[in-house]
Structures are given as structure tokens and as C-alpha cells.
Design an enzyme around this catalytic site. Sequence first.
Site, PDB file in Angstrom:
ATOM      1  N   ARG A 192      33.720  22.463  36.133  1.00 47.58           N
ATOM      2  CA  ARG A 192      33.789  23.850  35.633  1.00 47.58           C
ATOM      3  C   ARG A 192      32.378  24.440  35.586  1.00 47.58           C
ATOM      4  O   ARG A 192      32.189  25.634  35.727  1.00 47.58           O
ATOM      5  CB  ARG A 192      34.455  23.911  34.253  1.00 47.58           C
ATOM      6  CG  ARG A 192      34.307  25.276  33.583  1.00 47.58           C
ATOM      7  CD  ARG A 192      35.403  25.597  32.565  1.00 47.58           C
ATOM      8  NE  ARG A 192      35.680  24.518  31.648  1.00 47.58           N
ATOM      9  CZ  ARG A 192      34.930  24.201  30.589  1.00 47.58           C
ATOM     10  NH1 ARG A 192      33.839  24.885  30.312  1.00 47.58           N
ATOM     11  NH2 ARG A 192      35.272  23.199  29.798  1.00 47.58           N
ATOM     12  N   TYR A 238      33.511  50.515  42.452  1.00 47.04           N
ATOM     13  CA  TYR A 238      34.806  49.908  42.786  1.00 47.04           C
ATOM     14  C   TYR A 238      35.774  50.094  41.596  1.00 47.04           C
ATOM     15  O   TYR A 238      35.367  49.996  40.428  1.00 47.04           O
ATOM     16  CB  TYR A 238      34.601  48.414  43.101  1.00 47.04           C
ATOM     17  CG  TYR A 238      35.885  47.652  43.158  1.00 47.04           C
ATOM     18  CD1 TYR A 238      36.841  47.950  44.119  1.00 47.04           C
ATOM     19  CD2 TYR A 238      36.171  46.662  42.228  1.00 47.04           C
ATOM     20  CE1 TYR A 238      38.043  47.269  44.164  1.00 47.04           C
ATOM     21  CE2 TYR A 238      37.363  45.971  42.264  1.00 47.04           C
ATOM     22  CZ  TYR A 238      38.302  46.288  43.239  1.00 47.04           C
ATOM     23  OH  TYR A 238      39.491  45.618  43.263  1.00 47.04           O
ATOM     24  N   ASP A 241      25.737  45.978  42.977  1.00 48.97           N
ATOM     25  CA  ASP A 241      26.827  45.375  43.745  1.00 48.97           C
ATOM     26  C   ASP A 241      26.509  45.595  45.227  1.00 48.97           C
ATOM     27  O   ASP A 241      26.512  46.730  45.712  1.00 48.97           O
ATOM     28  CB  ASP A 241      28.157  46.041  43.344  1.00 48.97           C
ATOM     29  CG  ASP A 241      29.360  45.400  44.033  1.00 48.97           C
ATOM     30  OD1 ASP A 241      29.206  44.888  45.155  1.00 48.97           O
ATOM     31  OD2 ASP A 241      30.459  45.433  43.444  1.00 48.97           O
ATOM     32  N   LYS A 298      34.945  39.576  50.461  1.00 45.72           N
ATOM     33  CA  LYS A 298      34.852  40.560  51.547  1.00 45.72           C
ATOM     34  C   LYS A 298      34.056  39.986  52.723  1.00 45.72           C
ATOM     35  O   LYS A 298      34.487  39.040  53.329  1.00 45.72           O
ATOM     36  CB  LYS A 298      34.236  41.854  51.000  1.00 45.72           C
ATOM     37  CG  LYS A 298      34.866  42.335  49.698  1.00 45.72           C
ATOM     38  CD  LYS A 298      36.339  42.618  49.856  1.00 45.72           C
ATOM     39  CE  LYS A 298      36.926  43.089  48.548  1.00 45.72           C
ATOM     40  NZ  LYS A 298      38.273  42.640  48.307  1.00 45.72           N
TER      41      LYS A 298
HETATM   42  C1  LIG Z   1      32.395  46.732  45.948  1.00 43.44           C
HETATM   43  C2  LIG Z   1      33.331  45.746  45.330  1.00 43.44           C
HETATM   44  N1  LIG Z   1      32.935  45.033  44.260  1.00 43.44           N
HETATM   45  C3  LIG Z   1      33.748  44.139  43.653  1.00 43.44           C
HETATM   46  C4  LIG Z   1      35.038  43.932  44.107  1.00 43.44           C
HETATM   47  C5  LIG Z   1      35.921  42.934  43.410  1.00 43.44           C
HETATM   48  O1  LIG Z   1      36.023  41.780  44.165  1.00 43.44           O
HETATM   49  P1  LIG Z   1      37.272  40.735  44.086  1.00 43.44           P
HETATM   50  O2  LIG Z   1      38.440  41.427  44.709  1.00 43.44           O
HETATM   51  O3  LIG Z   1      36.770  39.563  44.861  1.00 43.44           O
HETATM   52  O4  LIG Z   1      37.499  40.431  42.649  1.00 43.44           O
HETATM   53  C6  LIG Z   1      35.503  44.640  45.217  1.00 43.44           C
HETATM   54  C7  LIG Z   1      36.870  44.447  45.710  1.00 43.44           C
HETATM   55  O5  LIG Z   1      37.363  45.161  46.559  1.00 43.44           O
HETATM   56  C8  LIG Z   1      34.621  45.568  45.847  1.00 43.44           C
HETATM   57  O6  LIG Z   1      35.024  46.287  46.913  1.00 43.44           O
END
Ligand SMILES: Cc1ncc(COP(=O)(O)O)c(C=O)c1O
Length: 403
Positions: free
Chosen positions: A69, A122, A194, A219
Site C-alpha cells: 500500500r 477538469y 495538471d 490518458k
Molecule cells: C485534465 C484531467 N485531469 C484529471 C483527470 C482525472 O483522471 P482519472 O480519470 O484518471 O481519475 C482527467 C480525466 O479525464 C483529466 O482530463
Amino acid sequence: MVDRTPSSKDVAGKEVSAATLAVWAGEGESLVQGATQVPIVYSAAYGYPDVESWLDVALGRKPGHIYSRNTNPTVHAFEEKVRILEGAQAATSFSTGMAAVSNTLFALLAPGDRVVSVKDTYGGTNQLFLSFLPRFKIQAELCETTDHEQIEAAIAQGCKIVYLESPTNPTLKVMDIERLAAAAHEVGAIVVTDNTFATPINQNPLALGSDLVIHSATKFLGGHADVLGGLLCGDPKLVAQVFHYREITGATLDPMAAYLLIRSMKTLALRIRAQNESALRIARWLTEQPAVAAVYYPGLETHVHHDVAARQMRGYGGVLSFMLEGGFDAVKRVLPRLRLAHRAANLGAVETIAGPPATTSHVECTAEEREAMGIPEGLIRYSVGIEDADDLIADLTQAFEGT
Ligand SMILES: Cc1ncc(COP(=O)(O)O)c(C=O)c1O
């Protein structure tokens, strides 16, 4: 033979490029018995012959693992690969991108703290700001994404975290990371960026002044739409704080997922180069189509922050969005006609993926909330895969016919 240790300047004094690092970096420590690939270590715990050697690892006096973990050899190799590509001093991983975002925010914030961010992060991140953090008396001020003066003014009032995402999902807005990081550091705030859409191949936010970088590894890092994961890297003290929180919340990356991510990342630079090139071509082509009312892509000279993108990005990424004449009805007509695109809530894969914000990035919001965030209902997010760009253009042409 390239040394697989964590360094970016280790082949005969020549700086190794990102494409080479994506293949080799971070794996050395985890290889066993001459294997050329990182093993998938499925062991919940790690045994020690005596209490002294166990204590050495448990207390951090010697490297090693105690319990999966917390840390695991396969997961560690993935963390190292991204850490080195981002030029970070420390990294930790998570079960998903949202686990990375939420663990980071909850680990670093306390009641009474203030976050400055923007309206079109997001959708899941936006929900944290609007619904979950306020429950713990943490307020998020969400500014207009492209209004840097407004963001700077909000930062100047004092805040604990400045949370950036660039390019944004789904309207591909670009934020000047260097400028906003400078404003944040004036008031002692932590800058979190991000970097999911750009990937470390196209942009390194730490080099632009960000303290921390987040990825949804689901992604482009994963790239094959078959694995979920998240990553945080940057300032070692902050990463350690979030790592400890994640040890306790248990949002740990699975070793199999880490293995798939390592394998995928070997082709990251190849994929991103192809996707950058095709997305730019398709974006330019879309601007000339009568069925299309607007195209959102930072690589277009007409993009509102193209100059900032050109300065801080090495490529403009594989995702673009376009608005159809005819709004959501046109979206419902065109999407089913696409033959070379999955209609799915994902992006960054080798296959092209298309979808409207209403069923993808902003499924959690109402149409009114999306409109208020500047996300039109007639929008299609189009994540360009590694197919031939001419084939994708032909597919879009037939899908637009008669609309
Ligand atoms: C820019 C961005 N950040 C974070 C996330 C969240 O990622 P996850 O779907 O792996 O939880 C996404 C998901 O589409 C995203 O596009």
C-alpha cells in the site's frame, strides 16, 4: 549501454532527450536476475531476516519496501520514469488521476485555507472545488480561465494553493504558468499544475515555476485506454506530505497497472509527436469546414493564447475541440457517423476518441453550469489517435456530409 539510473545527463556528458528517457529511465533499481523488463511484483508485504534490517527500511535508513500500500518495486519504477521526465526531485503515484488530485488537495489544505483556480478545470476537479472542499471550510475562488489579471488579483488576496491546468479540458485554454507561478510565490502559495493534456513530452511545468505537477496517467501516459493511474511529482517535502496521506487513504496504484504504464511510456515520445502533428493538421483543416463554427486548439495562430503556448510548450498536444454549427442536435447527428473514433469518455489513446462534454469531461454538471463555464453544448472533444491523419480527415468529411 545506457545507465538506467535517475539522471538526465549521463551518456558521455550529452543530455539525454525525453524520447530516450521515456524508454530507459527509472527502471534500473527494479530489474531482477538479468531481466530486461521491470517485473510485476505481486507481493503485499516484504520480509526481513531480522528486526534490525527490517527497522532500517521501516525507518528510512535504507531503501526497500515494507508493504505494497505504501511502496512497491513495479510502482516505484513507474514513478521514477515520470519523475525523471518531468525533471522532478520526488514523485508518488495513485490509483487514478482523481486520486492524485484529491489526495494532493486534501493533504496540503486545512480548514480556513483558500485555493485560487479557474472555471474550466477538469469536471472532477471542479466538483472538488465546488462541492467537497467547502464541506471542510476550504474555499476555492474560480476565476475566468483566460483572464490572467483576474487570477493575479485573486492570488494577491492570499491563498494556500494556486491550482492550474493547461491546456484545459475540454476547451484547450492555455494558462501562462510562469506568470501565475510568480504571482503565487509572491504570496507564498504552492503552485500545482495538471499536466495531463500536455504530457512531459510537450511541457514541463516545474521548469516554468510550478511546485507540483499532476497527471492522469490514464490518458497519454497509459496511451492505450486500458489502465487507470495518477501521479504527483515535484517539491520533495510536499510530495512526502501527500505520499503519507496516500499511504493512509490507500489510493495506491496496482503493480499490474504500473507495469502497463511503464510499457506504454516507452512509446510516449513517438505517440505524442505523431499526435501533435496530426492534431495540428486536423485543427487547421477544421477551421475551413462550413459545418464547424469554431475550433479550439493552442497550435492555431488564432488561439487566444497561442503566443503563451508557443513559449511554454514544445508541441500542442493530441486533443482539440470543435463546435458544430447547429449545437447539440448537430453533435447527436455527427458523432454516430464517425467510423474512426470511439464515442467514449476518455482521451489520449492510440485510437481517436470523440465525445461531447455532456457525456465526458463535464458529465457531472448541468447544461447551465457548462454554459456558465464557457463550455458550449455544440462542442465535440476530439482526441486524435495515431491513425493516419488523412484517414481521420476523410472520416470527419463523411461525418459532416449533409449536416
Ligand atoms: C485534465 C484531467 N485531469 C484529471 C483527470 C482525472 O483522471 P482519472 O480519470 O484518471 O481519475 C482527467 C480525466 O479525464 C483529466 O482530463
